[in-house]
Each structure stands twice: as C-alpha cells, then as structure tokens.
Design an enzyme around this catalytic site. Structure first.
Site, PDB file in Angstrom:
ATOM      1  N   LYS A 195      -5.113  46.780 -13.414  1.00 51.20           N
ATOM      2  CA  LYS A 195      -6.173  47.758 -13.048  1.00 51.20           C
ATOM      3  C   LYS A 195      -6.884  46.822 -12.047  1.00 51.20           C
ATOM      4  CE  LYS A 195      -7.587  49.913 -16.619  1.00 51.20           C
ATOM      5  NZ  LYS A 195      -7.939  49.251 -17.996  1.00 51.20           N
ATOM      6  N   HIS A 238     -11.905  43.270 -10.027  1.00 54.31           N
ATOM      7  CA  HIS A 238     -13.265  43.478  -9.741  1.00 54.31           C
ATOM      8  C   HIS A 238     -13.879  42.224  -9.512  1.00 54.31           C
ATOM      9  CE1 HIS A 238     -14.746  43.094 -13.435  1.00 54.31           C
ATOM     10  NE2 HIS A 238     -13.202  43.658 -13.988  1.00 54.31           N
ATOM     11  N   HIS A 265     -14.251  39.937 -12.884  1.00 49.05           N
ATOM     12  CA  HIS A 265     -13.245  39.168 -12.334  1.00 49.05           C
ATOM     13  C   HIS A 265     -13.515  37.624 -11.819  1.00 49.05           C
ATOM     14  CE1 HIS A 265     -10.971  41.951 -14.823  1.00 49.05           C
ATOM     15  NE2 HIS A 265     -10.612  41.413 -15.236  1.00 49.05           N
TER      16      HIS A 265
HETATM   17  N1  ARG Z   1      -8.036  39.899 -19.329  1.00 46.97           N
HETATM   18  C1  ARG Z   1      -8.560  39.981 -20.031  1.00 46.97           C
HETATM   19  C2  ARG Z   1      -9.944  40.770 -19.265  1.00 46.97           C
HETATM   20  O1  ARG Z   1     -10.253  41.069 -18.135  1.00 46.97           O
HETATM   21  C3  ARG Z   1      -9.160  38.530 -20.069  1.00 46.97           C
HETATM   22  C4  ARG Z   1      -8.527  36.935 -20.420  1.00 46.97           C
HETATM   23  C5  ARG Z   1      -9.821  36.074 -20.814  1.00 46.97           C
HETATM   24  N2  ARG Z   1      -8.919  34.710 -21.755  1.00 46.97           N
HETATM   25  C6  ARG Z   1      -8.288  34.502 -22.918  1.00 46.97           C
HETATM   26  N3  ARG Z   1      -7.299  33.534 -23.252  1.00 46.97           N
HETATM   27  N4  ARG Z   1      -8.391  35.932 -23.769  1.00 46.97           N
HETATM   28  O2  ARG Z   1     -11.108  41.180 -19.926  1.00 46.97           O
END
Ligand code: ARG
Length: 573
Positions: free
Chosen positions: A125, A128, A131
């Site tokens: 993905k 963006h 992030h």
């Molecule tokens: N990959 C997730 C996202 O882009 C965020 C992960 C956050 N970390 C976790 N330990 N849940 O929304």
C-alpha cells in the site's frame, strides 16, 4: 553541581525532605523577572502545619539558605531564586561547551529498556502522509529516550497479514506485470488490487480463488508464500528508501504475519486463565470492569483478528526485550483498540500491561496544496517531500543570487534536500501531537516564522559568524562568559539553560514539540540579541570572545534539538 541541585541540597538540609524530592518540585518560573528557579512551598504545608506564604518567608530568612551567587526572594507561596547573571552565563555556557551534543544527556534511563513502535505501514500500500506522522514522532521519541540513557528498541510492526494478500496473489497471477512491478512495486500492486475489486463484481470465482490462495498462504504453501514474500520485500525496498531519506532505521521489522503464527499460544493462554467467553460464535474477553467493549480474539470462523496479533506481539516484546516501557505511536482513532489489548493483558495478570502506552496523534490536512492523489485520496509522503525540496531549492537559489553567494548547484541541491525534508518533519513536530496538522507552503517555508528553515538558517548563519571569527584568529572563550549580563543575553541564556528540562519533559509526555518549542525560543532570542548587539564588532576583544562562546552554545543547542526531532542541520545556507 548545577544551581538547581545546589538549591535542592540546601532546601533538603533545612526541610528534611530528600534532595530528589525537592529537585522534582523545583520549577522554572514562567517569566524571566520571577527568577531562575522557584520552589513551591505548598508541598511543605501539611507537614509543617503552616500556610505556604509563611513557609516561604521563613525559608528566605533562614541563614542556612546561603548559596554563592544565588539570592532568594519569597513571593506568596513561592520561594524564587535569582542566580547572579554573570555567573549564570558562565555556568550555562561552560556546561554547554564542555558537554557538546550531550548537553541534555542524563542517565535516568540507565539499565532500562524502552520499546518504541512506530511507522508500521501496510505492505503493498502507498506510504502516505498519515504514516509519516507516526514515523516522525516515533523516530524523535526514540532519539529522545536514547539521549536520556535508555536502551531503545525501534519496532516496525508491518501490516503484512490479511485476506487481501490472497486477493493480491490471485490478481498477480492474472494481471501482474513483472517489469512494472520492478519499476514501481507499490503502484503496480495497487493497480492489480483495484482491478481485482472491479473484476470480482463480475466474476465471483475470483473471490473463491483469493480465499483459496489465502488459505494456502496460511498453511505455508511454498508458491503462495514466495509471492507474498516478494510483495513484502519489494514494499520494504520502497519504505526503506523513505526511511533512509529521512535518516532513520529500525531494529525489528516483524509484521503482523509473524505474530499471526503465535495465535494458538494466545488462545491457549487466555483459555487456561479462563478469560475466553463465547459470544455470537466468537471467542471474546469481556472487559466490562474497564468499561469498554469486549476484545474479540477469535472470529466465529475461527480466524484471528488484529487485536489477537497485538496480544501476541506484546508477549513477544516482553519475552525478548523485558521492556520497562512499551510505546505504540499509532493514530488516535486506535485508542480503544490499545485500551482493549492492554486490558486483556492486565486481566490475564501481566503487570507489564501498566507499562504499555499508546501515544496517539491527529490528522494531516492541506491548505491550498494540490497533489496527485491515489487510492482513497491519500497524499504520498514521497510526493510531499519531493515538492517541498523543489520549492526549497527555488528559495535557496533565489536567495543565493540576491546575496551573490557562491555555491555550486550540487551544494544547493544538497542543502535543499535537507532543509526541505526538515521543513516537512518540523511541521509534524511543532505542535502537540494530538492536534491536527495543516500543511501550507507559506508556513513551512517561512524563513522568518516557526519553521525548520528559520531554525536551520539561524544555525547556519551563526556557524558562519564563528567561521569568520576563526579566520580572523578570534576564538570563543567560555571563561569570559560572565561578561554576558545584558537583558537580551540573559533571555537567551535562560532559553539555553532550560533546554535539558525541555528534553526531559518531551520524554515524560511523549511530546517532541516541547523540544521544537524550546529551540525556537533559543533562535528567536538569539536573533533579537544579534539584531541589537554586535558580535564581531563588540567593544573589546574579551566581549567578542565571550559572545562567540554564546554563539557556540546557541549552535550546540539548536543542532541538538533539531537532531532530536530527526532533522539534520546544514552548515551553510
Ligand atoms: N498497520 C497499521 C495501520 O497502518 C498500524 C499498526 C499499528 N500498530 C499496532 N501494533 N497495531 O493502520
């Protein structure tokens, strides 16, 4: 010993409290005319059975409170301390110049481990601007904790698990273009993913194929695993390029797929502790006592969810790192998710649940900025960086022309890259993290406003003063700093002296902006001083050397602050 601990030692002797207790209570007054340190006497009221203003007056009158170069004044319930300006200047500058980039360093974290999770993008993905928020805040926090002596583990909890990878495998086999994938992996993966959803509407067979591929992936079937690995590796190449560009690294990239493999262990553990309850076919942990909805562990079809994998991840982190603190820099909309996960751990009897912290942040918005947006209207971090660097380059080349400065194009491009990236990073860290960010070119690139270019320019110009002085055989001399007793010098020195405290507070509240705010104050106070007083043309040689030492201290603190935010300084601009 610094003044604060000297004051604390004396007060401890008189009041019977410990020096540490007092040191923790000593404040830095909000206004310069209120002194350099303040001790609130409320905290003694109960023990002494006296009103705080009376205690303050008694303490002031106490003969034992006799400290060299320090005068005490009682104002209401406060005892304010004024350090004699010359010795304050000498002490502050001496400290900064001898400690250099370790000026704000402490050993409060010695022997302690902090896990900081940040960035955690989803593979295949686009990366963006949302992030970037976690990436930049997390990177800064990791640097801040390292400065305070903690052993920091930087985790990137990649989103690399889910049924969408079954879809991607199907889509790739049907429409994947190897060449395009190598060129721009994420664009290509996005293209086939979008196509999958379009085609799926017409051909339900695709849905079955995707489900089948996901099942094979789960079972570890070599062909599907190989494809998934390819998508993951290619995504990481793209992400790593961005991390490298922003000067950051991680210690651990275990993604959700890694923790998905630990799901059985999580279920067994919760079962054994009798915490799992059936609800509409799903297995959940009720969390009524925490006033939050139950945490689903297994869905009715027996598959795990995001939370299950996060529980596995906490177990992994504790087992491998024995953290004293485990920080998650993740957007505020996931606050409930983390509350649930931590509560499940607490309910399961793991005390380290109390050491887990969710550090949230707001949204990213744009004012009068146009970007080509992709999937779901997101703006890519790469586009934001590129555009900002381009605009910075225009400003820098224009400035160089007007000043008649001789810089090679290569040098200007290098400066523009650092300043442009700095401008983006600074916008993320200049306000409390829970506030939404509004990007605007005018603000980001305002060389006189609250921006990275302003700070970086102040730094570079001060360095050039020092270079020029040294070419003329003039070196900074911190031993002469007691000559610096002017109002503007004092305001600047105070901003410098408060820097370590700002770093400490940033760590305690997970708020890098406490540092950006402090170095912005240093820069503003320096510029005010610089506009009204001469450095290289000061009245006499001693004053020149003393002021050069002040310049050196300013550079040290601005650089240190910028670096803690994740911004690299430039020597010339
Ligand atoms: N990959 C997730 C996202 O882009 C965020 C992960 C956050 N970390 C976790 N330990 N849940 O929304």
């Amino acid at each position: 010993m610094d003044y604060k601990s000297e004051i604390a030692a004396k007060l401890a002797e008189i009041t019977g409290l410990t020096k540490e207790e007092i040191e923790g209570k000593i404040e830095i007054p909000p206004q310069l005319d209120m002194g350099d340190y303040a001790f609130p006497c409320f905290i003694l009221a109960k023990a002494l059975r006296k009103a705080p203003p009376v205690i303050a007056a008694d303490l002031k009158a106490d003969q034992r409170l006799n400290i060299d170069s320090v005068r005490a004044e009682n104002v209401g319930p406060y005892l304010n301390f004024f350090v004699e300006k010359g010795s304050f200047a000498k002490k502050t500058i001496g400290d900064i110049l001898s400690k250099g980039q370790d000026y704000a360093a402490t050993n409060e974290g010695a022997g302690k481990k902090i896990v900081v999770e940040y960035s955690s993008p989803n593979i295949a993905k686009p990366f963006h601007v949302g992030h970037a928020f976690t990436t930049i805040i997390g990177n800064s926090l990791a640097k801040i904790y390292s400065m305070l002596g903690y052993d920091v583990v930087r985790m990137n909890h990649l989103g690399d698990y889910g049924t969408q990878f079954g879809k991607l495998i199907t889509a790739y086999r049907l429409w994947g273009d190897e060449e395009k994938l190598n060129e721009a992996p994420i664009d290509e993966l996005l293209r086939i993913y979008v196509k999958f959803h379009e085609e799926e509407k017409k051909d339900p067979g695709l849905t079955d194929s995707a489900r089948e591929n996901f099942r094979k992936l789960e079972e570890g079937n070599p062909e599907e695993v190989a494809l998934w690995e390819k998508f993951r590796d290619m995504s990481l190449v793209v992400f790593d390029k961005l991390y490298k560009r922003m000067g950051m690294e991680f210690d651990n990239y275990n993604g959700e797929s890694y923790y998905a493999k630990m799901a059985d262990e999580v279920v067994d553990m919760l079962k054994e502790k009798n915490l799992l309850v059936e609800s509409e076919g799903a297995q959940v942990v009720p969390l009524d006592e925490y006033n939050i909805p139950p945490c689903i562990i297994l869905k009715s079809d027996g598959t795990t969810i995001y939370a299950t994998r996060d529980i596995a991840a906490i177990l992994y982190r504790y087992r491998n790192y024995h953290f004293d603190k485990n920080i998650y820099v993740v957007g505020s909309p996931q606050a409930l998710h983390f509350k649930q996960v931590f509560s499940v751990m607490k309910k399961a009897g793991f005390d380290f649940a109390d050491d887990c912290v969710h550090v949230g942040f707001g949204l990213v918005k744009f004012k009068n900025m146009k970007f080509s947006t992709r999937d779901g209207n997101v703006v890519l971090l790469e586009d934001l960086l590129d555009e900002c660097v381009k605009k910075t380059y225009e400003v820098i080349t224009e400035n160089a022309k007007t000043r008649g400065a001789s810089m090679s194009d290569e040098e200007m491009r290098d400066i523009a890259e650092k300043v442009g990236i700095g401008a983006v990073i600074y916008t993320y860290v200049k306000s409390g993290r829970e506030r939404d960010i509004v990007f605007s070119w005018e603000e980001m690139l305002d060389f006189e406003g609250d921006s990275a270019p302003y700070l970086m320019y102040t730094y570079a110009r001060t360095r050039s003063i020092l270079r020029k002085a040294s070419e003329n055989g003039l070196m900074p001399d911190p031993s002469l700093a007691d000559l610096l007793t002017g109002e503007e010098e004092y305001a600047l020195l105070r901003a410098l002296a408060d820097f370590p405290d700002a770093v400490h507070k940033a760590a305690a509240s997970y708020e890098p902006f406490m540092i950006s705010r402090q170095i912005a104050l240093v820069a503003r106070n320096f510029n005010r001083f610089y506009n009204n007083s001469s450095i290289l043309n000061a009245d006499n040689e001693d004053l020149k050397k003393a002021r050069l030492a002040l310049c050196e201290a300013v550079c040290t603190v601005i650089k240190s602050g910028l670096n803690l935010l994740g911004i690299e300084e430039v020597e010339r601009m």
